[in-house]
Design a protein around this motif. Structure first.
Motif, PDB file in Angstrom:
ATOM      1  N   LEU A   1       1.205  -0.897   0.566  1.00 56.78           N
ATOM      2  CA  LEU A   1       0.599  -0.297   0.034  1.00 56.78           C
ATOM      3  C   LEU A   1       1.123   1.532   0.074  1.00 56.78           C
ATOM      4  O   LEU A   1       0.802   2.212  -0.628  1.00 56.78           O
ATOM      5  N   VAL A   2       1.905   1.452   1.229  1.00 59.23           N
ATOM      6  CA  VAL A   2       3.124   2.468   0.639  1.00 59.23           C
ATOM      7  C   VAL A   2       3.267   2.809  -0.792  1.00 59.23           C
ATOM      8  O   VAL A   2       3.763   3.472  -1.266  1.00 59.23           O
ATOM      9  N   TYR A   3       3.693   1.377  -0.928  1.00 55.69           N
ATOM     10  CA  TYR A   3       4.701   1.419  -2.631  1.00 55.69           C
ATOM     11  C   TYR A   3       3.544   2.222  -3.292  1.00 55.69           C
ATOM     12  O   TYR A   3       3.972   3.241  -3.927  1.00 55.69           O
TER      13      TYR A   3
ATOM     14  N   LEU B   1      -8.242  -1.199  -3.839  1.00 58.14           N
ATOM     15  CA  LEU B   1      -6.684  -0.796  -2.555  1.00 58.14           C
ATOM     16  C   LEU B   1      -7.091  -0.758  -1.019  1.00 58.14           C
ATOM     17  O   LEU B   1      -6.092  -1.020  -0.639  1.00 58.14           O
ATOM     18  N   LEU B   2      -7.913  -0.130  -1.324  1.00 63.27           N
ATOM     19  CA  LEU B   2      -8.560  -0.378   0.157  1.00 63.27           C
ATOM     20  C   LEU B   2      -9.377  -1.527   1.423  1.00 63.27           C
ATOM     21  O   LEU B   2      -9.890  -1.650   2.877  1.00 63.27           O
ATOM     22  N   LEU B   3      -9.897  -2.413   0.697  1.00 62.96           N
ATOM     23  CA  LEU B   3     -10.476  -3.484   0.471  1.00 62.96           C
ATOM     24  C   LEU B   3     -10.077  -4.266   1.586  1.00 62.96           C
ATOM     25  O   LEU B   3     -10.246  -4.784   2.733  1.00 62.96           O
TER      26      LEU B   3
ATOM     27  N   ASP C   1     -10.989   9.858  -5.756  1.00 66.10           N
ATOM     28  CA  ASP C   1     -10.135   8.464  -4.901  1.00 66.10           C
ATOM     29  C   ASP C   1     -10.069   8.780  -3.406  1.00 66.10           C
ATOM     30  O   ASP C   1     -10.141   6.989  -2.796  1.00 66.10           O
ATOM     31  N   VAL C   2     -10.549   9.119  -2.877  1.00 67.77           N
ATOM     32  CA  VAL C   2     -10.823   9.303  -0.906  1.00 67.77           C
ATOM     33  C   VAL C   2     -12.039   9.182  -1.705  1.00 67.77           C
ATOM     34  O   VAL C   2     -12.254   7.646  -0.375  1.00 67.77           O
ATOM     35  N   ILE C   3     -13.127   9.326  -2.339  1.00 74.14           N
ATOM     36  CA  ILE C   3     -14.594   8.660  -1.921  1.00 74.14           C
ATOM     37  C   ILE C   3     -14.515   7.170  -2.324  1.00 74.14           C
ATOM     38  O   ILE C   3     -14.918   6.131  -2.261  1.00 74.14           O
ATOM     39  N   LEU C   4     -13.932   6.899  -3.793  1.00 69.27           N
ATOM     40  CA  LEU C   4     -13.619   5.583  -3.985  1.00 69.27           C
ATOM     41  C   LEU C   4     -12.765   4.104  -3.080  1.00 69.27           C
ATOM     42  O   LEU C   4     -13.391   3.020  -2.873  1.00 69.27           O
ATOM     43  N   ASN C   5     -11.793   5.388  -2.634  1.00 72.05           N
ATOM     44  CA  ASN C   5     -11.331   4.597  -1.444  1.00 72.05           C
ATOM     45  C   ASN C   5     -12.170   4.019  -0.517  1.00 72.05           C
ATOM     46  O   ASN C   5     -11.694   2.962   0.501  1.00 72.05           O
ATOM     47  N   PHE C   6     -13.013   5.123   0.355  1.00 69.87           N
ATOM     48  CA  PHE C   6     -13.522   4.552   1.278  1.00 69.87           C
ATOM     49  C   PHE C   6     -14.765   3.554   1.082  1.00 69.87           C
ATOM     50  O   PHE C   6     -15.148   2.785   1.815  1.00 69.87           O
ATOM     51  N   ILE C   7     -14.899   3.252  -0.535  1.00 73.39           N
ATOM     52  CA  ILE C   7     -16.279   2.335  -0.786  1.00 73.39           C
ATOM     53  C   ILE C   7     -15.095   0.706  -0.727  1.00 73.39           C
ATOM     54  O   ILE C   7     -16.321   0.585   0.303  1.00 73.39           O
ATOM     55  N   GLY C   8     -14.392   1.020  -0.765  1.00 72.22           N
ATOM     56  CA  GLY C   8     -13.458   0.004  -0.413  1.00 72.22           C
ATOM     57  C   GLY C   8     -13.511  -0.368   0.550  1.00 72.22           C
ATOM     58  O   GLY C   8     -13.398  -1.849   1.304  1.00 72.22           O
ATOM     59  N   PHE C   9     -12.883   0.323   1.794  1.00 72.99           N
ATOM     60  CA  PHE C   9     -12.739   0.109   2.672  1.00 72.99           C
ATOM     61  C   PHE C   9     -13.784  -0.755   3.082  1.00 72.99           C
ATOM     62  O   PHE C   9     -13.955  -1.395   4.286  1.00 72.99           O
ATOM     63  N   MET C  10     -14.903   0.528   3.354  1.00 73.35           N
ATOM     64  CA  MET C  10     -16.283  -0.125   4.021  1.00 73.35           C
ATOM     65  C   MET C  10     -17.084  -1.814   3.477  1.00 73.35           C
ATOM     66  O   MET C  10     -17.264  -1.960   3.833  1.00 73.35           O
TER      67      MET C  10
END
Length: 184
Positions: free
Chosen positions: A50-52, A102-104, A154-163
């Protein structure tokens, strides 16, 4: 594919080896829980990747920061380009679904590490982590060390993936608990 292999060999593998050496020094003669150890190793590998991907992976040099602060602008533009065929289909899909994916895994990991956590805390975490990623990308650009774009979408899509990841794991854990309680 070569870039992923490069990041594995020169970024993830050394981090994993350092973690394992430290872990072996700390463990000594304690009984190991294989599931917990595998979870920790997976977490280390995921976070290193993720960091990379979000801060270190080289991208095209634009010479300026590509900044979008208008929600759904990029998502809308990509949707229009899919309809008009103005951008390669693979580019649009990889950007949209890549940001979700990415954040899933982080969402999947969260209920395994935090058994009792409020919905409010999950939502706040799901917003803060993508914001930190984007602020980090902006900071790296300002220090002439980064080339990534900064995009509220990207924040919105990352949030969707995380949730999504969080709820997939939460449902899976509930089903496993119900299954175990039925057989007891």
């Amino acid at each position: 594919m070569n870039q992923l292999l490069f990041s594995l060999i020169f970024w993830v593998l050394p981090i994993l080896l350092i973690y394992l050496m430290i872990r072996l020094l700390v463990i000594k003669r304690q009984k190991l829980n294989a599931k917990k150890e595998c979870l920790k190793v997976f977490s280390i590998v995921y976070i290193a990747y993720l960091v990379y991907i979000v801060w270190l992976k080289p991208t095209a040099q634009l010479g300026y920061i590509d900044l979008n602060s208008v929600p759904f602008k990029t998502i809308g533009n990509y949707t229009i380009s899919l309809i008009n065929h103005s951008l390669p289909y693979s580019l649009v899909i990889s950007n949209l679904f890549g940001n979700i994916l990415l954040l899933l895994p982080l969402g999947l990991l969260f209920p395994l590490y935090f058994k009792r956590i409020s919905f409010k805390s999950i939502v706040i975490t799901g917003i803060i982590i993508p914001l930190l990623i984007e602020v980090g990308q902006l900071g790296l650009y300002l220090f002439r060390m980064g080339t990534r774009t900064v995009d509220i979408d990207d924040v919105i899509l990352n949030f969707i993936g995380f949730m999504l990841g969080f709820y997939i794991m939460k449902i899976g854990l509930m089903k496993a608990t119900l299954k175990n309680s039925v057989y007891m």
